[in-house]
Design an enzyme around this catalytic site. Sequence first.
Site, short mmCIF file in Angstrom:
data_model
loop_
_atom_site.label_atom_id
_atom_site.label_comp_id
_atom_site.label_asym_id
_atom_site.label_seq_id
_atom_site.Cartn_x
_atom_site.Cartn_y
_atom_site.Cartn_z
N THR A 79 0.84 -1.20 0.00
CA THR A 79 0.00 0.00 0.00
C THR A 79 0.87 1.25 0.00
O THR A 79 2.09 1.17 0.17
CB THR A 79 -0.97 0.02 1.20
OG1 THR A 79 -1.97 1.00 0.97
CG2 THR A 79 -0.24 0.32 2.49
N ALA A 114 -8.39 2.24 2.68
CA ALA A 114 -7.82 0.91 2.90
C ALA A 114 -7.87 0.53 4.37
O ALA A 114 -7.83 1.41 5.25
CB ALA A 114 -6.38 0.86 2.39
N CYS A 168 -2.57 -3.16 -2.94
CA CYS A 168 -3.12 -4.37 -2.33
C CYS A 168 -3.21 -5.52 -3.32
O CYS A 168 -3.98 -6.46 -3.12
CB CYS A 168 -4.48 -4.10 -1.70
SG CYS A 168 -4.42 -2.79 -0.48
#
Length: 265
Positions: A83, A160, A191
Amino acid sequence: MGERQAKAYFLGRRRYEPIHALQQHLVSLRADGHIEDLILLVEHEPVVTLGRAADAGNVLLGDELLAERGVDLVQTGRGGDVTYHGPGQLVCYPILDLKPDRCDVRRYVRSLAEVMILLARELGVESGVVDGLIGVWVDREKPGEWAGAPWAGEIAKLGAIGVRLSRWVTMHGFAFNLSVDLNGFGMIVPCGIRDHGVTSIEELVGRAPAVRDVALGCHVILSRGLELSVAQVEDISDVSDLEAALAGQSRTSSSSAEQEKPGFG
């Protein structure tokens, strides 16, 4: 709302690694009962983080190119893949003991999603969760509506979620895109998901408040989403020794029985 209470702190803009180390220290203290539940709110300098399950191929730039762009690359102990964090993104790290009555990872992850859904609604965007995908999602074509992914024109990720638990004390949390530079996500496959893009409040509605303003005003939403009584967020962005400010002189104890849980996704 439950009777449990938590204090919340805004840490300002900080590099990732010192805050990661701070989390580890606080989790150990919380697990041993030296501190109470708390919530850290922070804006990170540009960083790409890799979870334990990260595919190195999902980082699309080499170390040197990342460094040239001023982007840190950090291996973390969380689960999940790759990420990106950067300025304009509100990152929330709850350090909560889920014992004795909240030992349910799915419930906890859903509560983090609920916080972001409520934040987005305050900013004029409707969002929700999607079966099989972690995080909070919007319809990029109609950001003011959300009836679920099957009815959306184009889903995109707004926030996220990633957690890790140690003796049922939570670590990591969520990352909510306010005005973050979306080009940062172009350096990775976020991701590991190639089929859907990433968006922000700014992209969806044309403007977004500063991270600091959202952080300092979100205690009511944190209370609702996390089912806690969260006090007014305290601004400690000008404090240099965060460990001392948050944990005092409490002695660090080593944690054990760690559980890897869903990573940022």
